[in-house]
Write a protein that holds these residues in place. Sequence first.
Motif, PDB file in Angstrom:
ATOM      1  N   PHE A 111       3.392   4.796  -2.121  1.00  0.00           N
ATOM      2  CA  PHE A 111       3.438   3.359  -2.309  1.00  0.00           C
ATOM      3  C   PHE A 111       4.131   3.070  -3.635  1.00  0.00           C
ATOM      4  O   PHE A 111       3.890   3.802  -4.596  1.00  0.00           O
ATOM      5  N   PRO A 112       4.992   2.062  -3.798  1.00  0.00           N
ATOM      6  CA  PRO A 112       5.302   1.025  -2.815  1.00  0.00           C
ATOM      7  C   PRO A 112       6.515   1.324  -1.914  1.00  0.00           C
ATOM      8  O   PRO A 112       6.909   0.448  -1.149  1.00  0.00           O
ATOM      9  N   GLU A 113       7.061   2.537  -1.994  1.00  0.00           N
ATOM     10  CA  GLU A 113       8.154   2.868  -1.076  1.00  0.00           C
ATOM     11  C   GLU A 113       7.638   2.757   0.358  1.00  0.00           C
ATOM     12  O   GLU A 113       8.317   2.236   1.247  1.00  0.00           O
ATOM     13  N   TYR A 114       6.421   3.252   0.591  1.00  0.00           N
ATOM     14  CA  TYR A 114       5.710   3.011   1.842  1.00  0.00           C
ATOM     15  C   TYR A 114       4.771   1.834   1.598  1.00  0.00           C
ATOM     16  O   TYR A 114       4.256   1.686   0.491  1.00  0.00           O
ATOM     17  N   ASP A 115       4.574   1.014   2.640  1.00  0.00           N
ATOM     18  CA  ASP A 115       3.886  -0.258   2.417  1.00  0.00           C
ATOM     19  C   ASP A 115       2.376  -0.178   2.292  1.00  0.00           C
ATOM     20  O   ASP A 115       1.745  -1.122   1.850  1.00  0.00           O
ATOM     21  N   THR A 116       1.765   0.912   2.753  1.00  0.00           N
ATOM     22  CA  THR A 116       0.303   0.956   2.770  1.00  0.00           C
ATOM     23  C   THR A 116      -0.232   1.348   1.398  1.00  0.00           C
ATOM     24  O   THR A 116       0.135   2.386   0.862  1.00  0.00           O
ATOM     25  N   PRO A 117      -1.107   0.526   0.830  1.00  0.00           N
ATOM     26  CA  PRO A 117      -1.651   0.859  -0.492  1.00  0.00           C
ATOM     27  C   PRO A 117      -2.918   1.702  -0.409  1.00  0.00           C
ATOM     28  O   PRO A 117      -3.566   1.786   0.632  1.00  0.00           O
ATOM     29  N   VAL A 118      -3.257   2.333  -1.514  1.00  0.00           N
ATOM     30  CA  VAL A 118      -4.568   2.956  -1.652  1.00  0.00           C
ATOM     31  C   VAL A 118      -4.910   2.725  -3.106  1.00  0.00           C
ATOM     32  O   VAL A 118      -4.035   2.736  -3.967  1.00  0.00           O
TER      33      VAL A 118
ATOM     34  N   THR B 294       8.526   3.010   7.187  1.00  0.00           N
ATOM     35  CA  THR B 294       7.702   2.961   5.981  1.00  0.00           C
ATOM     36  C   THR B 294       6.681   1.823   6.074  1.00  0.00           C
ATOM     37  O   THR B 294       5.977   1.539   5.111  1.00  0.00           O
TER      38      THR B 294
ATOM     39  N   PHE C  47      -7.110  -4.776  -1.978  1.00  0.00           N
ATOM     40  CA  PHE C  47      -5.821  -4.256  -2.445  1.00  0.00           C
ATOM     41  C   PHE C  47      -4.976  -5.375  -3.038  1.00  0.00           C
ATOM     42  O   PHE C  47      -3.747  -5.312  -3.021  1.00  0.00           O
TER      43      PHE C  47
END
Lengths: 461, 281
Positions: free
Chosen positions: A268-275, B41, B260
């Motif tokens: 993240f944030p290149e991939y949209d899912t956060p942790v 993505t 989040f």
Amino acid sequence: MSDKVKMREQSPAERIRNFNEVPYGYDEREAVQEASRCLGCKKRPCAQGCPVEVDIPDFIARIKAEDFTGAAEVIKRKNSLPAICGRVCPQESQCEALCVLGRKGEPVAIGRLERFVADYEREHRSSDAAVVPAAGNKTKVAVVGSGPAGLTAAADLALMGYEVVLFEALHAPGGVLRYGIPEFRLPKAILDEEVGYIRSLGVDLQYNMLVGATLSIEELFADGYKAVFIGTGAGLPYFLGIPGENLNGVYSANEFLTRVNLMRAYRFPEYDTPVRIGRHVAVVGGGNVAMDAARTALRLGAERVSIVYRRAWEEMPAREEEKHHGREEGIDFKLLNNPVAILGDDKGWVEGMECVRMELGEPDESGRRRPVVIKGSEYVLDVDTVVVAVGQGPNPLLIQSTGGLETNRRGNITADPETMATSIPGVYAGGDIVTGAATVIAAMGAGKIAARNMDAYLKGV
Amino acid sequence: MYEIKHAADLAESIRLLVVSAPMVAAKAKAGHFVVVRNGETGERIPLTIADYDREQGTITLVIQSVGKSSSEICELKAGDAFTDVLGPLGHATHIDRVGTVVCVAGGVGVAPVYPIARAFKEAGNKLISVIGARSKDLIFFQTEMEAVSDAVHYTTDDGSYGLHGFVTDAVRNIVDGGEKVSEVVAIGPLPMMRAVADLTRGYGIPTVVSLNALMVDGTGMCGGCRVTVGGETKFSCVDGPDFDGHQVDFAELLRRQNRFGEEEKMAYDRHRKEGHKCRIR
Ligand SMILES: Cc1cc2nc3c(=O)[nH]c(=O)nc-3n(C[C@H](O)[C@H](O)[C@H](O)COP(=O)(O)OP(=O)(O)OC[C@H]3O[C@@H](n4cnc5c(N)ncnc54)[C@H](O)[C@@H]3O)c2cc1C
Ligand SMILES: Cc1cc2nc3c(=O)[nH]c(=O)nc-3n(C[C@H](O)[C@H](O)[C@H](O)COP(=O)(O)OP(=O)(O)OC[C@H]3O[C@@H](n4cnc5c(N)ncnc54)[C@H](O)[C@@H]3O)c2cc1C
Ligand code: SF4
Ligand code: SF4
Ligand code: FES
């Protein structure tokens, strides 16, 4: 007797900053040297310990003769996911537990050798498949769930010449191999390669197919499938049932690992899912899942990661190698500790976990000494993230939508252990959905037995 | 791939997409939702099925742009495609002949309310709809809702259309006006659903809300969507998304919705900064 050849790996200080695989694997020289320790026992005791029946002494003999491609052929006759098994099998309690060398010293490193062969074959692969499927018989069979059980059943059925369609609920294959086991233990590129191999056998993989919602078992038969294998796994996360579990900052291990592995939140944030990972993370549990969650949290930048487990070190069910890796990486093991409540701040975020200390009492039914609470030992662990890794059960969705499918008291599908047949004719099941959370190799073994018996059923034997 | 057959703007930052997903369309019922993924993505995003056409094999989605993923989805055009569409998910709304049903929609909630209203009407109920929005130009699906309702009441926060006030004011007027309401269905932002549930609790009218908890898989596997209903933990994707509004712990859900917040804001800001660059195709 010589010791087993060590496997080189990334140093702990280096690896906790990346998601790259920890061990490097043997090179050719190391593999041949390790293979030379094998006595080639006539009685093949080691092979008895392998649920997918790998011809262990034979493939090791090929390595000794430096015929690595030949070794791969031997393995792939029985095992379609060798690069995975070589990495995640609990070898110490499977094949290696029965190796004669283990009686006096260290057993042959069968798992590492299998891994070497699979990696070698992948890197040097010619265009010809190692194993060729039997001539097609045009009978359609369906497999539900693309975890190790489903993948194995699908591969074996394809090798027998069936037309196999594999239905998967998620958008990517592999089950726990994809969403649970982290990149640093099983690189997804390797999973993709092994799944690619299974597709090359003719298996048609279809994603976004939640059987029980998108389509039903009944409809599969109506669509002309003659038999069905169910390998839907143990995907339902259990919680502790203690106060504060719905606070912000509390994850099930499934959610935490799915965000990171399947959805690649570590990028993240290149991939949209956060942790979101806090400063101090507590992981509750002592199995592979807990160990993976803890080591993942460390790599995501947590300053301190504690494993809170109510029994002792020896009783932690995680693989030996992973416990050892976790300790090297600086995981803080709070053994004989048990959480009783998660505490939150006024905004609903975790700010601590109340725990009690335990001591070992009398042995329980499982023969392990039962942990009992030490009176007055309550204390608050300073944490801002909690990952609950205390086990998973069967997801009821498919079962509830399939009339006549018998289950046991815990909600697992009942299957005949000899044949994997369920209460519905033509429907077979295996893996975690039948046994409850177990191992990759046990799931694969079940897929193999099921495929064989589905074949017998379809031939009317 | 799941091709977008038709796309249109319904109001500012609200977009309608008709998506080819024959297997989902074949099973869809009022109250079901899908999980979509836009690009390799992309996140997995839950969206209610606002309508479906079994013959064409399409489902209709209505999306409000609120963050990075939803605004990217709102940029999709006919001919584009979703990478993944999974469904139909959740339990369909329980539809029965109960007498008079009031369907309350807040903002983009009209989209999920529409198939439910239609189903209640088809089941032989008297159907009264309440549609609330910030202002007149944010109201959509007016023709659709009027076609399936015996009466439609509008409210706007700024008074630009219908009653100047909140949907709760309209519901109160309906009940106080002597209408014998057997059931209320409320879908919209959480604070709105909570306000409606608080109001109808006083009147003792059973009230169904459709919860939009944060989700990952949508199949009961991650537990991220858990909500407390009647003191018990439920997974909204498989146990819901419809729940008894009088039993839901809204305060907890509102907090969980923000888990989040910081990360979402960061992604959205970055997207807005860079968005224009990547849209030059
Ligand atoms: C984090 C973690 C680490 C682990 N580490 C190890 C390890 O190191 N070594 C080891 O041996 N074991 C390990 N295990 C256990 C092992 O992964 C499992 O026992 C094994 O994956 C079970 O395989 P399976 O095929 O039965 O199910 P799964 O791997 O769970 O796969 C089931 C698949 O079915 C799909 N599915 C579910 N329901 C449906 C439906 N209705 N329709 C369509 N598809 C559906 C799921 O999406 C999933 O892809 C670990 C488990 C976890 C969670
Ligand atoms: C069952 C279900 C059905 C839904 N149906 C629709 C629909 O038909 N149309 C539609 O426009 N939206 C719907 N939503 C909400 C939609 O999924 C979210 O708006 C979307 O995930 C936001 O993603 P984002 O990256 O754009 O925003 P983010 O950057 O993730 O978030 C921006 C803001 O939106 C809030 N938000 C994030 N996720 C959700 C969520 N799941 N629900 C509510 N608020 C959220 C955040 O708290 C934040 O304030 C539904 C949600 C669920 C669970
Ligand atoms: S598959 Fe597992 S059990 Fe079988 S030989 Fe390989 S490592 Fe051993
Ligand atoms: S038991 Fe050990 S030494 Fe004997 S064949 Fe098997 S691996 Fe080799
Ligand atoms: S979204 Fe994962 S369990 Fe509901």
